[in-house]
Design a protein around this motif. Structure first.
Motif, PDB file in Angstrom:
ATOM      1  N   ASN A  50      10.125  -5.521  -6.693  1.00  0.00           N
ATOM      2  CA  ASN A  50      10.843  -4.716  -7.243  1.00  0.00           C
ATOM      3  C   ASN A  50      10.545  -3.365  -6.902  1.00  0.00           C
ATOM      4  N   ALA A  51      10.493  -3.110  -5.543  1.00  0.00           N
ATOM      5  CA  ALA A  51       9.825  -1.856  -5.007  1.00  0.00           C
ATOM      6  C   ALA A  51      10.724  -0.754  -4.887  1.00  0.00           C
ATOM      7  N   ILE A  52      10.190   0.489  -5.309  1.00  0.00           N
ATOM      8  CA  ILE A  52      10.866   1.803  -5.462  1.00  0.00           C
ATOM      9  C   ILE A  52      10.184   2.575  -4.333  1.00  0.00           C
ATOM     10  N   VAL A  53      11.063   3.069  -3.411  1.00  0.00           N
ATOM     11  CA  VAL A  53      10.550   3.896  -2.245  1.00  0.00           C
ATOM     12  C   VAL A  53      10.778   5.243  -2.191  1.00  0.00           C
ATOM     13  N   ILE A  54       9.747   6.101  -2.126  1.00  0.00           N
ATOM     14  CA  ILE A  54      10.005   7.689  -2.225  1.00  0.00           C
ATOM     15  C   ILE A  54       9.399   8.185  -0.892  1.00  0.00           C
ATOM     16  N   PRO A  55       9.995   8.863  -0.079  1.00  0.00           N
ATOM     17  CA  PRO A  55       9.314   9.504   1.273  1.00  0.00           C
ATOM     18  C   PRO A  55       8.468  10.729   0.786  1.00  0.00           C
ATOM     19  N   TYR A  56       7.432  10.829   1.487  1.00  0.00           N
ATOM     20  CA  TYR A  56       6.551  11.963   1.272  1.00  0.00           C
ATOM     21  C   TYR A  56       7.134  13.053   1.140  1.00  0.00           C
ATOM     22  N   ALA A  57       7.847  13.340   1.961  1.00  0.00           N
ATOM     23  CA  ALA A  57       8.565  14.519   2.189  1.00  0.00           C
ATOM     24  C   ALA A  57       9.202  14.963   0.603  1.00  0.00           C
ATOM     25  N   PHE A  62       2.062  15.970  -0.601  1.00  0.00           N
ATOM     26  CA  PHE A  62       1.825  14.834   0.133  1.00  0.00           C
ATOM     27  C   PHE A  62       1.820  15.257   1.465  1.00  0.00           C
ATOM     28  N   PRO A  63       1.092  14.309   2.391  1.00  0.00           N
ATOM     29  CA  PRO A  63       0.998  14.497   3.714  1.00  0.00           C
ATOM     30  C   PRO A  63       2.198  14.037   4.627  1.00  0.00           C
ATOM     31  N   GLN A  64       2.313  14.995   5.676  1.00  0.00           N
ATOM     32  CA  GLN A  64       3.494  14.809   6.663  1.00  0.00           C
ATOM     33  C   GLN A  64       2.907  14.244   7.749  1.00  0.00           C
ATOM     34  N   SER A  65       2.608  13.181   8.019  1.00  0.00           N
ATOM     35  CA  SER A  65       1.922  12.651   9.183  1.00  0.00           C
ATOM     36  C   SER A  65       3.018  12.115  10.258  1.00  0.00           C
ATOM     37  N   LEU A  66       2.738  12.387  11.333  1.00  0.00           N
ATOM     38  CA  LEU A  66       3.669  12.117  12.527  1.00  0.00           C
ATOM     39  C   LEU A  66       3.018  11.068  13.472  1.00  0.00           C
ATOM     40  N   VAL A  67       2.059  10.504  13.205  1.00  0.00           N
ATOM     41  CA  VAL A  67       1.377   9.367  13.752  1.00  0.00           C
ATOM     42  C   VAL A  67       2.175   8.106  13.833  1.00  0.00           C
ATOM     43  N   GLU A  68       2.358   7.315  14.930  1.00  0.00           N
ATOM     44  CA  GLU A  68       2.974   6.380  15.135  1.00  0.00           C
ATOM     45  C   GLU A  68       2.170   4.982  14.086  1.00  0.00           C
ATOM     46  N   GLY A  69       2.970   4.376  13.468  1.00  0.00           N
ATOM     47  CA  GLY A  69       2.203   3.256  12.590  1.00  0.00           C
ATOM     48  C   GLY A  69       2.156   3.680  11.136  1.00  0.00           C
ATOM     49  N   HIS A  70       2.539   4.941  10.998  1.00  0.00           N
ATOM     50  CA  HIS A  70       2.378   5.669   9.543  1.00  0.00           C
ATOM     51  C   HIS A  70       3.747   5.976   9.170  1.00  0.00           C
ATOM     52  N   ALA A  71       4.521   5.212   7.921  1.00  0.00           N
ATOM     53  CA  ALA A  71       5.661   5.360   7.692  1.00  0.00           C
ATOM     54  C   ALA A  71       6.103   6.720   7.175  1.00  0.00           C
ATOM     55  N   GLY A  72       5.117   7.307   6.126  1.00  0.00           N
ATOM     56  CA  GLY A  72       5.245   8.281   5.484  1.00  0.00           C
ATOM     57  C   GLY A  72       6.019   7.924   4.170  1.00  0.00           C
ATOM     58  N   GLU A  73       5.653   7.004   3.050  1.00  0.00           N
ATOM     59  CA  GLU A  73       6.286   6.904   2.183  1.00  0.00           C
ATOM     60  C   GLU A  73       5.604   6.015   1.104  1.00  0.00           C
ATOM     61  N   VAL A  74       5.830   6.532  -0.213  1.00  0.00           N
ATOM     62  CA  VAL A  74       5.361   5.741  -1.176  1.00  0.00           C
ATOM     63  C   VAL A  74       6.002   4.507  -1.816  1.00  0.00           C
ATOM     64  N   VAL A  75       5.346   3.458  -2.035  1.00  0.00           N
ATOM     65  CA  VAL A  75       6.160   2.243  -2.623  1.00  0.00           C
ATOM     66  C   VAL A  75       5.449   1.805  -4.014  1.00  0.00           C
ATOM     67  N   LEU A  76       6.286   1.872  -4.933  1.00  0.00           N
ATOM     68  CA  LEU A  76       5.845   1.488  -6.090  1.00  0.00           C
ATOM     69  C   LEU A  76       6.649   0.024  -6.768  1.00  0.00           C
ATOM     70  N   GLY A  77       5.796  -0.731  -7.234  1.00  0.00           N
ATOM     71  CA  GLY A  77       6.166  -2.154  -7.794  1.00  0.00           C
ATOM     72  C   GLY A  77       5.013  -2.880  -8.101  1.00  0.00           C
ATOM     73  N   ARG A  78       5.294  -4.125  -8.013  1.00  0.00           N
ATOM     74  CA  ARG A  78       4.355  -5.129  -8.400  1.00  0.00           C
ATOM     75  C   ARG A  78       3.724  -6.174  -7.093  1.00  0.00           C
ATOM     76  N   LEU A  79       2.417  -6.338  -7.054  1.00  0.00           N
ATOM     77  CA  LEU A  79       1.888  -7.023  -6.013  1.00  0.00           C
ATOM     78  C   LEU A  79       0.930  -8.140  -6.691  1.00  0.00           C
ATOM     79  N   GLY A  80       1.228  -9.332  -6.702  1.00  0.00           N
ATOM     80  CA  GLY A  80       0.084 -10.299  -7.345  1.00  0.00           C
ATOM     81  C   GLY A  80       0.261 -10.092  -8.612  1.00  0.00           C
ATOM     82  N   GLY A  81       1.327  -9.759  -9.425  1.00  0.00           N
ATOM     83  CA  GLY A  81       1.313  -9.536 -10.862  1.00  0.00           C
ATOM     84  C   GLY A  81       0.582  -8.343 -11.265  1.00  0.00           C
ATOM     85  N   VAL A  82       0.287  -7.302 -10.346  1.00  0.00           N
ATOM     86  CA  VAL A  82      -0.264  -6.039 -10.679  1.00  0.00           C
ATOM     87  C   VAL A  82       0.399  -5.039 -10.407  1.00  0.00           C
TER      88      VAL A  82
END
Length: 287
Positions: A50-57, A62-82
Motif C-alpha cells: 500500500n505504498a505512497i511515494v513522495i519525491p524528496y523535491a 529533504f536532501p537532493q542527492s544526485l548520486v546513482e543508486g539513490h532514488a530520492g523519494e519517501v515511501v510510506l506503507g506497511r512492511l511485515g505488518g509494521v
C-alpha cells in the motif's frame, strides 16, 4: 545602522512543513519505524505494501542527492505488518552540503511518529573475513568526517545541547535482529563503522590506519544520521552491506559500479532479514 541576523526561531520550520505535506498524502497514517536505504539497496522499498511515494523535491529540508543508486523519494506503507516511513537514498558529506544534509529528514521521521530508525548502507570491509555480500550490524562508530550535524545553535525542544552517544546503536535492537538472522540461517557479524568523507575511496595506508584504531567497516555516510537520530530520541539499528574489501586487502579495482553490484546482491539477504524482524516486531506488539 546595525544589521541583525534572523534567529532560528524566525526561520520557517521546514520539519513541520514537511510533516504537513506528507500528511496531505497519507492522512493520519502514523509510521512506527523509519528507514534509510543506501547505495544499491533501494529494492527493499518495492516490498512495501500500500505504498505512497513522495519525491524528496516536494518536501522542505529533504536532501537532493544526485548520486546513482539513490532514488530520492519517501515511501510510506506497511512492511511485515509494521507501519513504515522509508527513505530511498541519502545525501552525503562529499556532495558539498556539510554533515546536516539528512538532519531535517530524520527529525521529520520523529515528528511523523517513528520511535526507531533503521539505517542501511554500503560499506567497505577492513577485515578479510567480512567478504563482499555480507551483512554487518554496526555496534559503534568512529567519526573521521570533518564535522558533526549538531554543531551550531541547539534547539532544546529537539534534544540536549550535549548528546550522549552511549548505546547509539541499540543493543536490544541488534539482539532482536540477530535472533532473526539465526532463524533464517543468515551469517551474523557485528563491527565498528568508520565514517570517511569520500568521494575518493580510501588509500591502502588509510585502511591500515582504520584497522589500527579499531574499525571493522568503512563508509561515507550513516554517522551524521545516527547522531541526528539519537539527538531527537530515536533508537537506532544500523546494518552495513559489504560491497568490497578495503584497498590493499582485496584485488578488485574499487568503483561505484562495484558498490551497486554487491549492494544489489546483499539486498536479497537484507530484505529477508528486515522483513523477518518487522514480522517479529508486529507479533510482539499484538501480545
Amino acid at each position: 545602522m546595525t544589521l541583525t541576523l534572523p534567529s532560528s526561531a524566525d526561520a520557517p520550520d521546514q520539519t513541520e512543513q514537511a510533516v504537513q505535506r506528507i500528511r496531505q498524502h497519507v492522512g493520519e497514517f502514523r509510521p512506527r519505524i523509519g528507514m534509510i536505504l543506501g547505495s544499491g539497496l533501494g529494492g527493499l522499498a518495492r516490498a512495501i505494501e500500500n505504498a505512497i511515494v513522495i519525491p524528496y523535491a516536494a518536501l522542505p529540508g529533504f536532501p537532493q542527492s544526485l548520486v546513482e543508486g539513490h532514488a530520492g523519494e519517501v515511501v510510506l506503507g506497511r512492511l511485515g505488518g509494521v507501519e513504515l516511513m522509508c527513505m530511498r537514498g541519502r545525501q552525503h558529506f562529499y556532495e558539498g552540503h556539510g554533515t546536516t544534509g539528512m538532519t531535517k529528514a530524520v527529525r521529520t521521521m520523529k515528528r511523523m511518529g517513528c520511535d526507531r530508525l533503521i539505517v542501511t548502507c554500503a560499506a567497505g570491509s577492513l577485515r578479510p573475513e567480512l567478504e563482499p555480500g555480507r551483512l554487518v550490524a554496526i555496534k559503534d562508530h568512529i567519526n573521521l568526517l570533518p564535522g558533526n550535524p549538531l554543531i551550531g545553535p541547539n534547539d532544546d525542544q529537539i534534544g540536549p545541547r550535549f548528546c550522549s552517544m552511549a548505546n547509539a546503536y541499540d543493543k536490544d535492537l541488534r539482539q532482536g535482529v540477530q535472533d532473526v538472522a539465526q532463524a533464517l540461517g543468515l551469517p551474523w557479524a557485528e563491527g565498528v563503522y568508520v565514517a570517511f568523507s569520500g568521494p575518493t575511496f580510501e588509500t591502502a595506508a588509510e585502511i591500515r590506519m582504520m584497522q589500527v584504531i579499531g574499525g571493522d567497516v568503512v563508509g561515507m555516510s550513516t554517522v551524521p544520521e545516527v547522531i541526528s537520530a539519537r539527538h531527537c530520541g530515536l533508537r537506532v539499528l544500523a546494518i552495513a552491506c559489504i560491497t568490497n574489501l578495503g584497498e590493499g586487502i582485496g584485488n578488485e579495482v574499487l568503483s561505484h559500479e562495484l558498490t551497486l553490484q554487491y549492494g544489489s546482491m546483499a539486498s536479497v539477504d537484507l530484505q529477508r532479514l528486515i522483513v523477518g524482524w518487522f514480522e517479529q516486531q508486529a507479533a510482539t506488539a499484538k501480545r
